[in-house]
Design a protein around this motif. Sequence first.
Motif, PDB file in Angstrom:
ATOM      1  N   TRP A 184       0.807  -1.215   0.000  1.00  0.00           N
ATOM      2  CA  TRP A 184       0.000   0.000   0.000  1.00  0.00           C
ATOM      3  C   TRP A 184       0.842   1.267   0.000  1.00  0.00           C
ATOM      4  N   PHE A 185       2.151   1.144   0.068  1.00  0.00           N
ATOM      5  CA  PHE A 185       2.995   2.328   0.001  1.00  0.00           C
ATOM      6  C   PHE A 185       3.132   2.715  -1.462  1.00  0.00           C
ATOM      7  N   GLY A 186       2.498   3.837  -1.841  1.00  0.00           N
ATOM      8  CA  GLY A 186       2.308   4.164  -3.249  1.00  0.00           C
ATOM      9  C   GLY A 186       3.507   4.644  -4.021  1.00  0.00           C
ATOM     10  N   PRO A 187       4.319   5.601  -3.512  1.00  0.00           N
ATOM     11  CA  PRO A 187       5.309   6.248  -4.367  1.00  0.00           C
ATOM     12  C   PRO A 187       6.365   5.286  -4.898  1.00  0.00           C
ATOM     13  N   VAL A 195      11.542  10.160   7.448  1.00  0.00           N
ATOM     14  CA  VAL A 195      10.270   9.830   8.087  1.00  0.00           C
ATOM     15  C   VAL A 195      10.242  10.497   9.454  1.00  0.00           C
ATOM     16  N   SER A 196       9.111  11.092   9.791  1.00  0.00           N
ATOM     17  CA  SER A 196       8.931  11.646  11.133  1.00  0.00           C
ATOM     18  C   SER A 196       7.555  11.248  11.646  1.00  0.00           C
ATOM     19  N   VAL A 197       7.481  10.960  12.946  1.00  0.00           N
ATOM     20  CA  VAL A 197       6.215  10.578  13.578  1.00  0.00           C
ATOM     21  C   VAL A 197       5.451  11.851  13.914  1.00  0.00           C
ATOM     22  N   ARG A 198       4.322  12.064  13.218  1.00  0.00           N
ATOM     23  CA  ARG A 198       3.503  13.252  13.484  1.00  0.00           C
ATOM     24  C   ARG A 198       2.753  13.094  14.799  1.00  0.00           C
ATOM     25  N   LEU A 216       2.545   9.016  10.213  1.00  0.00           N
ATOM     26  CA  LEU A 216       3.892   9.361   9.784  1.00  0.00           C
ATOM     27  C   LEU A 216       3.873  10.373   8.653  1.00  0.00           C
ATOM     28  N   ASP A 217       4.792  11.327   8.702  1.00  0.00           N
ATOM     29  CA  ASP A 217       5.065  12.213   7.573  1.00  0.00           C
ATOM     30  C   ASP A 217       6.268  11.651   6.835  1.00  0.00           C
ATOM     31  N   VAL A 218       6.073  11.322   5.558  1.00  0.00           N
ATOM     32  CA  VAL A 218       7.117  10.698   4.753  1.00  0.00           C
ATOM     33  C   VAL A 218       7.594  11.693   3.710  1.00  0.00           C
ATOM     34  N   GLU A 226       4.219  13.184   2.138  1.00  0.00           N
ATOM     35  CA  GLU A 226       2.938  12.494   2.204  1.00  0.00           C
ATOM     36  C   GLU A 226       2.750  11.924   3.608  1.00  0.00           C
ATOM     37  N   THR A 227       1.503  11.771   4.004  1.00  0.00           N
ATOM     38  CA  THR A 227       1.187  11.299   5.351  1.00  0.00           C
ATOM     39  C   THR A 227       0.620   9.889   5.285  1.00  0.00           C
TER      40      THR A 227
END
Length: 672
Positions: A184-187, A195-198, A216-218, A226-227
Amino acid sequence: PAKLFLPAIQDPVYGFSAVNVEAQLASPSSLLTWMRRMIAVRRSHVSFGRGSLRFFHPSNRKVLAYLRESQDERILCVANVSRSAQAVELDLAEFQDAVPIELTAGSHFPAIESRSYLLTLPAYGFFWFRLEAAGASKERHDQEPAPGLFTLVATGKLETILAGRELIAFERTVAPRFLTSRRWFGPDETPIAGVSVRDFAVLRDGGQSRFVLPILDVKLPSGRVETYFMPLAAEPERETGPSLADAAARLRRGALTGLLYEAEACEDFAAAMLAALRRGARLDTGQGGTISFSPASRLGAEPMIETVDVHRIGAGQRNSSLVVANQMMLKIHHRLQTGEDPGAETLRFLTEVAHFAHSPPLLGVIEHVDRAENRTVLAILQGFMRNQGDARTWTLEALKRILEAAALTPGQDDRAGHEEFATYVPHMRRLGSRTAEMHKALAAPTADPAFKAEALTFNDVRETADAARILAKRAFTRLRMIAANTSGGKRTGAERLLARRQECFSLIGKLVQKPHGAIKIRIHGDYRLGRLLVVKDDVMIVDFGEGPSISPERRAKTSPLRDVAVMLRSFAHAVAAAKRDLARLVPGATLAAARLREELVEFSQIFIRAYMEAARDSPIWIEDEGTRIRLLVLYLLAEALHEIENEAEKRADWINTSIDSVNAILDRMATA
């Protein structure tokens, strides 16, 4: 020494002072140690001394392969008897799904999944494999430490794995590797730039399992952010646990160890989410927000589920789904969009306001609310109905059966297989009727401004035409590349369309007229055959608002004829796929496949007539026939141009169909 038959070797490397029993026993890599180990392995398996012997006959004659069997034990022996490395393919179809386990080290090799099993051996190398049933080997394999997994240490509650030093390790090491392994990870942009934990929360179910719900903010290499929502299960290691393919990290808390893995692989996850929905739970997050479980009124009427039977039904580019007891479906949104979710919003309207019976009822919504009261839907719970698969697969298989019947009777009946086509006509009529009923439900009277029907204006039509012109410019740029780099029918169609560039732009201009009596409403958004499920003799419409991209346009109102146009394009692609598959299955099927163009036109007309009959005397009905035709042609043209410009890049087999469609539209409109 002089009395010996041959003198003792005095060499300092090979002499008796260096090569002796004491020295050999002390060296784990010595010949003596190796031989003792081989003898011990051989003695531990009765098959080597008492088992039957059966030789294989691989095409590579430099490799000797045979099987020793005794009672329930099967040992495969493969030896390279040449002085150079060799590859060999063994026919092991009789051992389908068995797992070869190398005897000297207990290493697991890939399971036998096909008739041909490939092995490579070094010079004079060999393998001894115990062939073990997949279930038994998996149980042992799952008990082994997870190789290559980072270990996160909880210094207190589970929340501590996302704080301090452990948070840095999670963001830099655990999350990027796990994200890129998920379907499901699209890009396609990898590696991930950061990566940062929002925000995150922890859901506890009262048992051993705990669920970490991080958002997560990727950051991608292009700079785009993307989130994502990546629910994880945390539980102690046990004899039967998740597959290592689902593992993200190992966990340690004092002397206890466990695994952090994809929550969807945990049998308790769906039950915990359902229980939280029923009680309307609210979880506090690490950044001062909440994760809110909001049950719909319909959930209270659903019977309690005592035994939870959960199975996954695959993952798309942004979502994955869990079916609970064949009654409910938990759809997890992995790629997130802040604000109203079109799918949840539309299902709520159809369930609670329009009471539309041919879409799954909404049972609950799980969303994240941050400090600023911004809402993001993380998952929805909806009803589930057993089905025979999606309408695209059903249609494709029906078309292939029909065409195959026609291809196998060439020259006998020009309409061979027509009776089979006739059996599909009721399905097409039903599809047209259900489409109109869906649009009538979405046009139901309401005070909600997000769903209240409005008049379609001249400016709306002009905006659509402007977008079509932009698509046309890009499409003709791509057509020039196609004409320059391809040959055959594709090049011919591209060159013909390139010559009609001005005609295409002129047609777009002619279609911009005042839309008399037309309205604009919320529509499905990506209304293709794959978005319908065949349920007995009917269809169920699913996946509302899940268009090809995440954007505010998914909530925009437009003419329902846009959905009709997208469905007509879906018919064309199903027919093209049937032709392609038939050409591989049935030699000389060209004549039978050529009939598909007229059948496609006939099916499209049946669908449109059924739609118009069901829409008559309703808010979505357009009395002026000219307006109906112009809007439908404009949307059809825009869809086909979009496919040439964009979708053909991902689906190369669509390009011919899209080019032919634009040419056909221009032909028909030139004589209209």
